[in-house]
Design an enzyme around this catalytic site. Sequence first.
Site: not given
Length: 302
Positions: A141, A143, A166, A218, A241, A265
């Site tokens: 995306g 990032i 895509r 995550r 992270d 994090h």
Amino acid sequence: MKIWVPSEAMVEVLSDLPRIRCEVYDGKGELPDGLEEVEVWVPPLITPRDVKGTLAKMTSLRLVQTVTAGVEPYRPNMPEGTVLCNARGVHDAGTAEWAVGAMIAVLREFPEFADAQRRGEWTYRHTGVLADSTVLIVGYGSIGAALERRLDGFEVDVVRVARTARDGVHGMDELPELLPRADVVVLLVPATPDTAGMVDAAFLARMKDGALLVNAARGGVVDTGALVDELRSGRLRAAADVTDPEPLPEGHPLWSAPGFFLTPHVAGSTPASGRRMLRLVRSQLLRYLAGEPLNNVITDTY
């Protein structure tokens, strides 16, 4: 119009806007009085406790603007008629920069050399290198695009994967065939039911020997036990992270796992992210007051 914001800095940046009354709620301590009057809520970076109960009592709420790209604590609990927007774009620079730094740190063995420096030892040896690697970005995306821009010049091949295929981007169904080709696998997927535990033992087993897993997504995206097993075997290395659980408790096997580099994090916790967050919130409030369409509206899982 009553608005909850997470900091005095945000109060200041909104102070000249008409018809609004800002109150600071940083997620710590007791809830301020008058939560049933709050029309717009900008929650703090660290998710407050009992989000579900708090949202249920906010009977005047019309907009939740998160300061994070992830909205998993809020999405399932949104009151009817309330719009949820995320902070897409705000943390792109910090997270992409962290991912590049993590790759280089592990491949060039910076943590080990830092340990040797503290011991006063000169430990010359050859190391790995990012150049000539294939970097697989899983979750391409905003990032992911920011990461690719920062990788330009490092002489790597970038392979892109997203939920929807895509032009130039593979679909998730192609991952099993792509994983064995990658020297570095970067996780940037959101936390959804579809991505929970997606990096399991089978996923890791398909990665090539000596490959590096970089988790900037995550913690719950990765099966922690399966990752620990691979690290202990010495077949894979990893940088993260985020962890599951988080914060990582004392004595957890990840603390001492070989070939594992961990930060708490902090990828998006930068001054650049702070500045961009203030600009986003001000822009959204101007749109909201003018009755214009908002940016980053969450219409599905993400």
